[in-house]
Design a protein around this motif. Structure first.
Motif, PDB file in Angstrom:
ATOM      1  N   ALA A  89      66.087  45.701  22.808  1.00 22.27           N
ATOM      2  CA  ALA A  89      67.230  44.943  23.342  1.00 22.27           C
ATOM      3  C   ALA A  89      67.253  44.989  24.861  1.00 22.27           C
ATOM      4  O   ALA A  89      67.574  43.995  25.515  1.00 22.27           O
ATOM      5  CB  ALA A  89      68.536  45.495  22.763  1.00 22.27           C
ATOM      6  N   ALA A  90      66.884  46.143  25.447  1.00 22.58           N
ATOM      7  CA  ALA A  90      66.868  46.256  26.905  1.00 22.58           C
ATOM      8  C   ALA A  90      65.800  45.357  27.521  1.00 22.58           C
ATOM      9  O   ALA A  90      66.017  44.742  28.566  1.00 22.58           O
ATOM     10  CB  ALA A  90      66.654  47.703  27.315  1.00 22.58           C
ATOM     11  N   VAL A  91      64.630  45.275  26.878  1.00 22.27           N
ATOM     12  CA  VAL A  91      63.556  44.406  27.380  1.00 22.27           C
ATOM     13  C   VAL A  91      64.002  42.956  27.373  1.00 22.27           C
ATOM     14  O   VAL A  91      63.789  42.211  28.346  1.00 22.27           O
ATOM     15  CB  VAL A  91      62.277  44.594  26.537  1.00 22.27           C
ATOM     16  CG1 VAL A  91      61.258  43.507  26.858  1.00 22.27           C
ATOM     17  CG2 VAL A  91      61.666  45.965  26.784  1.00 22.27           C
ATOM     18  N   LEU A  92      64.620  42.526  26.289  1.00 20.60           N
ATOM     19  CA  LEU A  92      65.065  41.136  26.199  1.00 20.60           C
ATOM     20  C   LEU A  92      66.257  40.869  27.120  1.00 20.60           C
ATOM     21  O   LEU A  92      66.367  39.787  27.695  1.00 20.60           O
ATOM     22  CB  LEU A  92      65.433  40.809  24.755  1.00 20.60           C
ATOM     23  CG  LEU A  92      64.283  40.922  23.734  1.00 20.60           C
ATOM     24  CD1 LEU A  92      64.762  40.574  22.338  1.00 20.60           C
ATOM     25  CD2 LEU A  92      63.108  40.037  24.138  1.00 20.60           C
ATOM     26  N   LEU A 109      70.737  41.076  19.546  1.00 17.89           N
ATOM     27  CA  LEU A 109      69.424  40.704  19.027  1.00 17.89           C
ATOM     28  C   LEU A 109      69.511  39.578  18.005  1.00 17.89           C
ATOM     29  O   LEU A 109      68.560  38.800  17.860  1.00 17.89           O
ATOM     30  CB  LEU A 109      68.750  41.922  18.400  1.00 17.89           C
ATOM     31  CG  LEU A 109      68.304  43.021  19.370  1.00 17.89           C
ATOM     32  CD1 LEU A 109      67.856  44.256  18.598  1.00 17.89           C
ATOM     33  CD2 LEU A 109      67.183  42.526  20.272  1.00 17.89           C
ATOM     34  N   ALA A 110      70.637  39.476  17.285  1.00 20.27           N
ATOM     35  CA  ALA A 110      70.761  38.481  16.222  1.00 20.27           C
ATOM     36  C   ALA A 110      70.541  37.064  16.739  1.00 20.27           C
ATOM     37  O   ALA A 110      69.977  36.223  16.034  1.00 20.27           O
ATOM     38  CB  ALA A 110      72.133  38.593  15.553  1.00 20.27           C
ATOM     39  N   THR A 138      65.595  32.967  14.066  1.00 24.37           N
ATOM     40  CA  THR A 138      66.247  33.959  14.925  1.00 24.37           C
ATOM     41  C   THR A 138      66.002  35.354  14.366  1.00 24.37           C
ATOM     42  O   THR A 138      65.678  35.526  13.182  1.00 24.37           O
ATOM     43  CB  THR A 138      67.776  33.728  15.018  1.00 24.37           C
ATOM     44  OG1 THR A 138      68.359  33.947  13.733  1.00 24.37           O
ATOM     45  CG2 THR A 138      68.082  32.325  15.517  1.00 24.37           C
ATOM     46  N   LEU A 139      66.187  36.356  15.217  1.00 25.16           N
ATOM     47  CA  LEU A 139      66.030  37.730  14.768  1.00 25.16           C
ATOM     48  C   LEU A 139      67.109  38.094  13.753  1.00 25.16           C
ATOM     49  O   LEU A 139      66.892  38.941  12.879  1.00 25.16           O
ATOM     50  CB  LEU A 139      66.085  38.691  15.957  1.00 25.16           C
ATOM     51  CG  LEU A 139      65.022  38.518  17.040  1.00 25.16           C
ATOM     52  CD1 LEU A 139      65.044  39.711  18.001  1.00 25.16           C
ATOM     53  CD2 LEU A 139      63.642  38.369  16.431  1.00 25.16           C
ATOM     54  N   GLY A 140      68.293  37.482  13.881  1.00 19.62           N
ATOM     55  CA  GLY A 140      69.356  37.738  12.912  1.00 19.62           C
ATOM     56  C   GLY A 140      68.961  37.321  11.504  1.00 19.62           C
ATOM     57  O   GLY A 140      69.207  38.047  10.537  1.00 19.62           O
ATOM     58  N   LYS A 141      68.343  36.142  11.382  1.00 15.59           N
ATOM     59  CA  LYS A 141      67.882  35.691  10.072  1.00 15.59           C
ATOM     60  C   LYS A 141      66.715  36.548   9.580  1.00 15.59           C
ATOM     61  O   LYS A 141      66.602  36.822   8.379  1.00 15.59           O
ATOM     62  CB  LYS A 141      67.464  34.221  10.139  1.00 15.59           C
ATOM     63  CG  LYS A 141      68.615  33.255  10.400  1.00 15.59           C
ATOM     64  CD  LYS A 141      68.122  31.823  10.451  1.00 15.59           C
ATOM     65  CE  LYS A 141      69.276  30.859  10.709  1.00 15.59           C
ATOM     66  NZ  LYS A 141      68.788  29.445  10.780  1.00 15.59           N
ATOM     67  N   PHE A 142      65.864  36.967  10.499  1.00 12.56           N
ATOM     68  CA  PHE A 142      64.700  37.773  10.125  1.00 12.56           C
ATOM     69  C   PHE A 142      65.127  39.123   9.548  1.00 12.56           C
ATOM     70  O   PHE A 142      64.580  39.584   8.548  1.00 12.56           O
ATOM     71  CB  PHE A 142      63.811  37.979  11.359  1.00 12.56           C
ATOM     72  CG  PHE A 142      62.626  38.865  11.112  1.00 12.56           C
ATOM     73  CD1 PHE A 142      61.704  38.576  10.120  1.00 12.56           C
ATOM     74  CD2 PHE A 142      62.420  39.994  11.893  1.00 12.56           C
ATOM     75  CE1 PHE A 142      60.604  39.407   9.899  1.00 12.56           C
ATOM     76  CE2 PHE A 142      61.330  40.817  11.686  1.00 12.56           C
ATOM     77  CZ  PHE A 142      60.418  40.519  10.684  1.00 12.56           C
ATOM     78  N   LEU A 163      62.783  46.366  11.512  1.00 14.23           N
ATOM     79  CA  LEU A 163      63.694  47.455  11.844  1.00 14.23           C
ATOM     80  C   LEU A 163      64.106  47.386  13.308  1.00 14.23           C
ATOM     81  O   LEU A 163      65.261  47.620  13.663  1.00 14.23           O
ATOM     82  CB  LEU A 163      63.027  48.803  11.548  1.00 14.23           C
ATOM     83  CG  LEU A 163      62.803  49.145  10.074  1.00 14.23           C
ATOM     84  CD1 LEU A 163      62.000  50.433   9.951  1.00 14.23           C
ATOM     85  CD2 LEU A 163      64.125  49.288   9.350  1.00 14.23           C
ATOM     86  N   LEU A 164      63.150  47.048  14.182  1.00 17.17           N
ATOM     87  CA  LEU A 164      63.470  46.895  15.596  1.00 17.17           C
ATOM     88  C   LEU A 164      64.463  45.760  15.801  1.00 17.17           C
ATOM     89  O   LEU A 164      65.423  45.882  16.575  1.00 17.17           O
ATOM     90  CB  LEU A 164      62.195  46.632  16.397  1.00 17.17           C
ATOM     91  CG  LEU A 164      61.247  47.813  16.599  1.00 17.17           C
ATOM     92  CD1 LEU A 164      59.911  47.325  17.127  1.00 17.17           C
ATOM     93  CD2 LEU A 164      61.847  48.819  17.557  1.00 17.17           C
ATOM     94  N   ALA A 165      64.244  44.652  15.104  1.00 19.94           N
ATOM     95  CA  ALA A 165      65.126  43.495  15.250  1.00 19.94           C
ATOM     96  C   ALA A 165      66.532  43.807  14.761  1.00 19.94           C
ATOM     97  O   ALA A 165      67.507  43.228  15.241  1.00 19.94           O
ATOM     98  CB  ALA A 165      64.560  42.299  14.489  1.00 19.94           C
TER      99      ALA A 165
END
Length: 466
Positions: A89-92, A109-110, A138-142, A163-165
């Protein structure tokens, strides 16, 4: 018995805006600028670095502004910063210069695009395209996909990315090593045959290190002490120090470390004047001091977020004194960790020797829900009985053999006022380390609340709630 706390930690990522090179050496001046602000810096790639932040230490926005101004003033480079609970999350967040609120990683992240998974290094572009064709954009759907289906279709790396997402996996930052040219080494013509001989050389070695730093207008917040023997044995330990430490105090710290090693296992074979074995092989052939966490002399008297209070200085002095008596790993910081069972939900790290363990960003499937017991590690054998005094068991399907009515503990039988569960857990069923147990929460009529677990036909009290 151990009382556990939950000191959270955060991650700050700095990314240079106009960086278009891959030359790590060209990025070094930026890292030196970061070293002026924090003792731990991990290089994610040339042009991008991360540092850990302890929550509650100060205003994160102020620190980000200070970092941006420092980099711009020293190396004339513009940068963006991002702060979040976890590294991904910090990288993004650093792409837009955002500070994600504490506990807000999953929400942030979602909304990110599915291609953002590629920054984890675990997912290739083809996998992202496949997911997009499946409607997962999206990461939320993933993260809502069934975990087992993700692992079976795409493999373990993509499951780890899921798990990261979801903000459920993290790792501690790995600080970069100190610049080797700043380390000082003493290699005597005649190896030191006792710790006392090595300690005798520590004072001039400490003076030489502080002189090297002073010539560069630098101070340091960490010292790595390394001792090597003729047999190839190497002992190394990193200590946190006051940037204004004197040569005498630094030499004393080296002595503490050498004596601590000697107590754990002889560095040399000559202890208390009693030789043994091959003295030449066991004698200390070199002693090295390497600085870390470099700061400018102007910043040396200030904490990371500003001036330290007198109480903080006294507290740190007391903790360092405890380290000197019992060793650097004796003073530890507890922190939350990833896991399902109670003894997996917390980890510890040596205070000011290692970074504190990062908190989990989300619950594990089947994990013990919050709030967790405040008193753990008891492991007391108990019996759970029904109203007639017969033992209560748990079937393989997770059903109780009878209604629990009593808990036998310490020679006493205490009536159960209320209970919840059981919750069966099966772990690592595919391996030799398979484990099956069940949890039961009970409220006793004496006013206490316990977490019980039944495993291998036995009940234990694994935790108590305040």
């Amino acid at each position: 018995m151990t009382r556990v706390g939950r000191p959270p930690s955060r991650v700050l990522v700095m990314r240079l805006v106009d960086w278009d090179g891959e030359d790590a050496a060209a990025f070094e001046p930026v890292l030196e600028a970061l070293d002026r602000l924090t003792p731990y810096v991990e290089v994610l790639e040339p042009g991008c670095a991360a540092v850990p932040l302890r929550a509650g230490a100060g205003d994160e926005a102020v620190f980000c502004e200070r970092l941006i101004d420092t980099v711009a003033g020293l190396v004339d480079q513009d940068c963006l910063t991002g702060v979040a609970d976890g590294l991904l999350a910090a990288v993004l967040a650093a792409r837009d210069g955002r500070i994600v609120p504490a506990g807000g990683d999953a929400t942030f992240l979602a909304g990110c695009d599915i291609t953002d998974l590629q920054v984890t290094g675990l997912v290739d572009p083809e996998t992202c395209e496949t997911l997009r064709h499946l409607g997962i954009d999206t990461l939320g759907k993933f993260r809502e996909l069934p975990p087992q289906a993700v692992a079976e279709r795409f493999g373990a790396p993509v499951r780890r990315a899921q798990l990261l997402a979801a903000g459920r996996f993290s790792r501690p930052l790995v600080p970069r090593p100190a610049a080797p040219e700043l380390a000082v080494t003493e290699t005597p013509e005649t190896p030191y045959e006792t710790v006392e001989h090595a300690v005798f050389a520590a004072r001039p070695l400490a003076e030489r290190l502080l002189r090297v730093l002073d010539e560069r207008n630098l101070a340091c917040t960490r010292i790595t002490v390394t001792a090597r023997t003729g047999s190839g044995l190497e002992r190394r330990r990193t200590w946190q120090i006051d940037p204004a430490i004197t040569a005498a105090d630094l030499a004393r710290r080296v002595r503490w470390q050498l004596e601590g090693w000697l107590a754990a296992g002889p560095l040399t074979s000559a202890v208390d004047g009693q030789p043994g074995g091959d003295e030449a092989a066991n004698a200390v052939t070199s002693l090295e001091l390497a600085p870390g966490g470099l700061v400018g002399l102007v910043e040396a008297g200030r904490g990371l977020w500003g001036t330290k209070t007198a109480a903080a200085v006294k507290a740190e002095a007391a903790l360092r004194h405890a380290q000197s008596l019992f060793g650097p790993e004796a003073v530890r910081i507890a922190g939350p960790a990833d896991g399902r069972d109670l003894d997996e939900r917390y980890a510890s790290a040596a205070w000011e020797v290692e970074p504190a363990p990062p908190p989990p960003s989300g619950p594990w499937p089947g994990g013990l829900p919050d709030p967790l017991p405040q008193l753990t590690g008891t492991g007391q054998d108990v019996e759970v009985l029904d109203a007639a005094g017969a033992p209560v068991a748990v079937s393989a399907r997770g059903d109780l053999s009878a209604t629990p009515a009593l808990v036998a503990l310490g020679g006493k039988r205490i009536r159960i006022a209320a209970w919840a569960g059981p919750w069966p857990v099966t772990e690592r069923w595919w391996s030799a380390g398979a484990r099956r147990y069940a949890r039961l929460q009970v409220e006793l009529t004496d006013g206490s609340f316990a977490l019980l677990a039944r495993e291998d036909g036995r009940w234990k009290a694994v935790g108590w709630y305040d």
